[in-house]
Scaffold this active site. Structure first.
Site, short mmCIF file in Angstrom:
data_model
loop_
_atom_site.label_atom_id
_atom_site.label_comp_id
_atom_site.label_asym_id
_atom_site.label_seq_id
_atom_site.Cartn_x
_atom_site.Cartn_y
_atom_site.Cartn_z
CG HIS A 1 -2.14 -0.87 1.02
ND1 HIS A 1 -2.86 -1.38 2.07
CD2 HIS A 1 -2.76 -1.33 -0.10
CE1 HIS A 1 -3.86 -2.11 1.62
NE2 HIS A 1 -3.81 -2.09 0.30
CG HIS B 1 -4.58 -5.18 -7.71
ND1 HIS B 1 -5.57 -5.65 -6.88
CD2 HIS B 1 -4.23 -3.97 -7.22
CE1 HIS B 1 -5.80 -4.76 -5.93
NE2 HIS B 1 -5.01 -3.73 -6.11
#
Length: 436
Positions: free
Chosen positions: A262, A397
Site C-alpha cells: 500500500h 490489479h
C-alpha cells in the site's frame, strides 16, 4: 497502442519506450482477459479457482464484479471484442440484483430468501469500486452506465463523504444506521482512485479536490509523521489502533500492522493526482511528488526481499520487521506500477531498475503459463500459497499492471484510453507536466 509517455525525460533505453516490451504488455493483458471470461454468473461475476473455473454454487461478489466491470469497460474502449457485453452485464448486475432498492447502496452479495440483506454492511471499499466501474462504463458508452454513476455518486455523497474530516466513512448497517467506529486507509486509497476518474468523467473538480484532502490526511499528515510508514487503522476520533486485527494477521483487507504494497500503491496515486491537477489548471502541491518518492522507497525498503528471497511481502510490524512473509500478486503489481510512474515523473535510472526487477519477478514466479492467469499469492520461498487469497479471483490489479505503463499519468484510466484510441494522443495543455 502508440507512444503515450507524458515525460520527455524517460531514457531512450527504457523498457517503457521499447516496442517489443509494449507488445509484451499488451499480450499479457489480453491473456488475462481471456482467462477471466468464465467468471460471469447470472447476478454478476464470481471468483475463479486456480484453474480458471467457477466453484460449484459460485455466488456473485459485488466488489469483484465492480472491478471486472471497470476492466471490461476500459477494454471496450480499446475495441477488444467480447468485452462490451461483459461490461454491460456488470452494469446490469449493479443496477439490479446487487443494489439495495429499498435503502440505496450496494450489497456485497445478492440477498437470499433466508437473508434479506445478503451482503451485510454497506462498505466504503465496495462503493468506491462501484463508482469506478460506473465512471469507466460511462466513458465506454455502456447502456445504463450514466444512471449507475448518478446513483452511486448520490450514495457516496450522502453517506460516505465526511466534509469535516476530508475522508470517506467506512461502513454502515444495511439501513445506513450503526456507523462503524473505524477510519481506514485502504478504502480511502481506492476512493482517491475513483475520485480522479469521476472528476474526468463529470468535469467537476470537486472530486479531484476531495482526493487531495484524503491524500493530505492519510499521507501528508499521518504517514509523513510516522516517518513515511503507513498505519492504516484508526477510530472515528482518529486514534491509531495499533492492535487492530492482531489476531487476524492475514486478513485480506485489514491485516494487523502495515502493508508495504500500500505504500507503493499510494505513491502511484499521488503522482496521478499531481498530474491530474497540473493538467487541470497547471498547479499542484509540491508534497505530492515528494511524498510519493518517500513512500515508494519506504515500502520497498520495508518489504522487498526482507527474508532473503525476492518479492514484496504482505505485512510488517511497527518496527518494520516482517509479519506475514507471503507475497500477494497485487503487491508486486502495485510496486511495479509505482516504479513506472516514478520513472515517467523523474526519468531516474533507479526506477527503471525497479521496474525491470519487478517485472522479472512477476514473470518468473507469478505468471501461470500452465493454467493461465497470475498466481495470486506465493509463500516466503516463492511457492504457490493460499493463506491470504485463495484461487484466482482478481483480474483488476494484474490487468491494470499491464496497461498503466502504456498510459500517461493523467487523465484517469478509462478517459486516457478513450482519448488515445479515438485521437491517437491526449489533448493536454500541460503535456510536459513532469518537467514542471
Amino acid at each position: 497502442m502508440g507512444e503515450t509517455l507524458p515525460a520527455l525525460m524517460v531514457p531512450v533505453s527504457s523498457w517503457l519506450r521499447r516496442g517489443p516490451h509494449q507488445r509484451w504488455l499488451d499480450m499479457q493483458g489480453q491473456r488475462l482477459l481471456d482467462f477471466y471470461r468464465p467468471a460471469r454468473v447470472p447476478d454478476g461475476f464470481a471468483a475463479l479457482n486456480d484453474c480458471g473455473n467457477l466453484q460449484p454454487g459460485a455466488v456473485s461478489d459485488a466488489t469483484l464484479g465492480a472491478r471486472m466491470t471497470h476492466v471490461h469497460a476500459v477494454a471496450t474502449g480499446r475495441g477488444l471484442p467480447g468485452c462490451g457485453p461483459l461490461a454491460a452485464h456488470g452494469v446490469a448486475s449493479l443496477l439490479g440484483p446487487l443494489a439495495d432498492h429499498e435503502n440505496g447502496g450496494w450489497f456485497l452479495a445478492p440477498p437470499t430468501d433466508e437473508q434479506q440483506h445478503g451482503g451485510g454492511r454497506k462498505q466504503a471499499y465496495l462503493h468506491a469500486f462501484v463508482v469506478l466501474a460506473a465512471s469507466s462504463a460511462t466513458v465506454a458508452g455502456v447502456k445504463g452506465a450514466r444512471r449507475l454513476l448518478d446513483k452511486a455518486l448520490a450514495v457516496w455523497e450522502r453517506h460516505f463523504w465526511s466534509e469535516d474530516e476530508g475522508v470517506f466513512r467506512e461502513s454502515f448497517a444495511a439501513d445506513w444506521s450503526d456507523e462503524e467506529d473505524y477510519r481506514g486507509a485502504n478504502a480511502n486509497m481506492h476512493s482517491v482512485e475513483a475520485c480522479m476518474a469521476v472528476a474526468d468523467v463529470t468535469g467537476d473538480p470537486l472530486w479531484r479536490n476531495r482526493a487531495v484532502r484524503v491524500a493530505e490526511r492519510f499521507i501528508h499528515t499521518l504517514a509523513r509523521d510516522a516517518g513515511y510508514s503507513l498505519p492504516e487503522h484508526y477510530s472515528r476520533d482518529w486514534r491509531m489502533l495499533k492492535d487492530y486485527n492482531r489476531d487476524r494477521p492475514t486478513d485480506a483487507l485489514r491485516p494487523y500492522g502495515m502493508t508495504p504494497g500500500h505504500f507503493t500503491e499510494w505513491a502511484h496515486l499521488l503522482l496521478k493526482l499531481e498530474a491530474a491537477l497540473l493538467r487541470a489548471d497547471g498547479r499542484a502541491p509540491s508534497w505530492l511528488m515528494e511524498d510519493a518518492i518517500e513512500l515508494f522507497h519506504s515500502g520497498m525498503t520495508a518489504g522487498w526481499a526482507r527474508d532473503g528471497a525476492p518479492g514484496l511481502l504482505y505485512t510488517i510490524d511497527w518496527n518494520h520487521d516482517p509479519m506475514v512473509h507471503n507475497r500477494p500478486h497485487w503487491c508486486q503489481a502495485e510496486a511495479m506500477t509505482a516504479a513506472a510512474a516514478l520513472l515517467k515523473r523523474t526519468g531516474h535510472r533507479r526506477y527503471e531498475q525497479w521496474y525491470r526487477t519487478l517485472w522479472d519477478y512477476i514473470d518468473t514466479f507469478m505468471i501461470d503459463r500452465r493454467r493461465g492467469g497470475w498466481i495470486q499469492e506465493l509463500d516466503r520461498d516463492n511457492r504457490p500459497s493460499a493463506v491470504v487469497y485463495e484461487g484466482k479471483a482478481d483480474l483488476y490489479h494484474a490487468w491494470q499492471a499491464t496497461m498503466t505503463p502504456l498510459l500517461p499519468l493523467a487523465p484517469s484510466f478509462a478517459t486516457a484510453v478513450a482519448l488515445l484510441e479515438n485521437h491517437g494522443t491526449i489533448p493536454d495543455p500541460a503535456r510536459d507536466t513532469t518537467d514542471s
